[in-house]
Motif scaffolding. Sequence first.
Motif, PDB file in Angstrom:
ATOM      1  N   GLU A 128       1.002  -1.284  -0.160  1.00 28.47           N
ATOM      2  CA  GLU A 128      -0.005   0.009   0.006  1.00 28.47           C
ATOM      3  C   GLU A 128       0.885   1.247   0.044  1.00 28.47           C
ATOM      4  O   GLU A 128       0.617   2.128  -0.717  1.00 28.47           O
ATOM      5  CB  GLU A 128      -0.739  -0.080   1.213  1.00 28.47           C
ATOM      6  N   SER A 129       1.977   1.265   0.747  1.00 21.54           N
ATOM      7  CA  SER A 129       2.757   2.345   0.873  1.00 21.54           C
ATOM      8  C   SER A 129       3.364   2.475  -0.430  1.00 21.54           C
ATOM      9  O   SER A 129       3.593   3.824  -0.907  1.00 21.54           O
ATOM     10  CB  SER A 129       3.801   2.042   2.015  1.00 21.54           C
ATOM     11  N   TRP A 130       3.835   1.363  -1.163  1.00 23.76           N
ATOM     12  CA  TRP A 130       4.438   1.501  -2.350  1.00 23.76           C
ATOM     13  C   TRP A 130       3.573   2.325  -3.435  1.00 23.76           C
ATOM     14  O   TRP A 130       4.044   3.343  -4.113  1.00 23.76           O
ATOM     15  CB  TRP A 130       4.489   0.229  -2.894  1.00 23.76           C
ATOM     16  N   VAL A 165       3.342   6.155  -2.353  1.00 25.60           N
ATOM     17  CA  VAL A 165       4.586   6.697  -2.769  1.00 25.60           C
ATOM     18  C   VAL A 165       4.647   7.065  -4.466  1.00 25.60           C
ATOM     19  O   VAL A 165       4.836   8.101  -4.920  1.00 25.60           O
ATOM     20  CB  VAL A 165       5.769   5.895  -2.298  1.00 25.60           C
TER      21      VAL A 165
END
Lengths: 86, 54
Positions: free
Chosen positions: B34-36, B39
Amino acid sequence: MEQQISSIPGYDTDKELQQFVEIEQQKARFHAQVHKFTEMCWDKCIDKPGNRLEAKEEACLTQCVERFLDSTHFIVNRLDEIRKQQ
Amino acid sequence: MSERCFVKCVVKPGTSLELSERQCVAKCMDRYMESWNVVSRAYANRIQTYSSDS
């Protein structure tokens, strides 16, 4: 093979291929940057991975990317100024 | 991701990967991906605004 096709008059394979390679390289560079940013910002923003990504964490990740780019920009400009002063 | 989730989830490596550690690693993987995406979106937006400004 490539040489043969591009030697046909009016056939732009060489140019098309060059463009294709350029776009793919851009994609690869983007991907590599995202990879780097995710590692860096994950360490800064995610304390304990929970059941979902908190709004706070998401905001932190976004700001992390933006401020990193701001910092890079600032550093490049400042180095340029320092160089000019010499 | 493997490095990051290992650091977060396996604080004291035991004789086997505990169930709780495995659950933590699974959760961590989901959050990492999710963070990927977050970002990637932030970076793409930034490139877009930057290239439309200049």
